[in-house]
Design a protein around this motif. Sequence first.
Motif, PDB file in Angstrom:
ATOM      1  N   ARG A  96       4.186   0.472   2.393  1.00 30.95           N
ATOM      2  CA  ARG A  96       4.576  -0.745   3.107  1.00 30.95           C
ATOM      3  C   ARG A  96       3.758  -1.916   2.604  1.00 30.95           C
ATOM      4  O   ARG A  96       2.652  -1.750   2.097  1.00 30.95           O
ATOM      5  CB  ARG A  96       4.392  -0.579   4.607  1.00 30.95           C
ATOM      6  N   THR A 126       1.377  -4.938   3.176  1.00 32.56           N
ATOM      7  CA  THR A 126       0.344  -5.235   4.163  1.00 32.56           C
ATOM      8  C   THR A 126       0.203  -6.731   4.394  1.00 32.56           C
ATOM      9  O   THR A 126      -0.257  -7.147   5.448  1.00 32.56           O
ATOM     10  CB  THR A 126      -1.015  -4.653   3.736  1.00 32.56           C
ATOM     11  N   GLU A 127       0.608  -7.534   3.408  1.00 33.70           N
ATOM     12  CA  GLU A 127       0.636  -8.979   3.596  1.00 33.70           C
ATOM     13  C   GLU A 127       1.272  -9.652   2.387  1.00 33.70           C
ATOM     14  O   GLU A 127       1.357  -9.078   1.304  1.00 33.70           O
ATOM     15  CB  GLU A 127      -0.749  -9.575   3.833  1.00 33.70           C
ATOM     16  N   GLU A 149       1.466   5.217   0.530  1.00 35.41           N
ATOM     17  CA  GLU A 149       0.915   6.199   1.459  1.00 35.41           C
ATOM     18  C   GLU A 149       1.007   7.589   0.857  1.00 35.41           C
ATOM     19  O   GLU A 149       1.903   7.878   0.063  1.00 35.41           O
ATOM     20  CB  GLU A 149       1.677   6.126   2.785  1.00 35.41           C
ATOM     21  N   ARG A 200       0.849  -1.189   0.000  1.00 36.94           N
ATOM     22  CA  ARG A 200       0.000   0.000   0.000  1.00 36.94           C
ATOM     23  C   ARG A 200       0.885   1.240   0.000  1.00 36.94           C
ATOM     24  O   ARG A 200       1.737   1.403   0.871  1.00 36.94           O
ATOM     25  CB  ARG A 200      -0.899   0.013   1.229  1.00 36.94           C
ATOM     26  N   PHE A 251       4.832  -7.605   8.702  1.00 33.03           N
ATOM     27  CA  PHE A 251       3.491  -7.749   8.146  1.00 33.03           C
ATOM     28  C   PHE A 251       3.160  -9.236   8.107  1.00 33.03           C
ATOM     29  O   PHE A 251       4.067 -10.076   8.157  1.00 33.03           O
ATOM     30  CB  PHE A 251       3.396  -7.120   6.748  1.00 33.03           C
TER      31      PHE A 251
END
Length: 160
Positions: free
Chosen positions: A107, A109-110, A101, A99, A147
């Motif tokens: 960063r 997220t998964e 920003e 994601r 994450f």
Amino acid sequence: MADREHGYEVTVRWTGNTGPGTSGYKAYSRDTDITAAGKPTMIAASADPTFLGDAERWNPEEMLVASLSQCHMLSYLAVCSLKKVVVTAYEDVASGTMREERGGGGRFTEVVLRPVVTVAEEGMVAEATALHERAHAICFIANSVNFPVRHEPVIRVAGA
């Protein structure tokens, strides 16, 4: 066994100076070469195409997902061998979500690992499934990220 430290060194060389260097955001290529001493293969890398990179080269985000997938696979194969679960094939189509920003940065997220594992016998399926948790717990790379790394394994039986 005592704690041990291991060091890893790679060389990342920018090859994208098209003449004017970084005189403007669009004035240079994001191309890089990644090498390591004594290694025969060089990884041709760039930025993600979203960030003006070359889609035909590896980007850091893909390499992170690949590192997590490979580490899980190696950990899994090791624990299977110790538990006498005979794996005859393993393939993972892993994916990661990052994601961006506002204002720059971002960063993951998964990452989701989707290994399809083939075992030698039907009686190995339950343990082969359970051993993914152990492999995840000992994976060096998964233990180094902040994450979630999920896994959605499918276990098959050879010849079935």
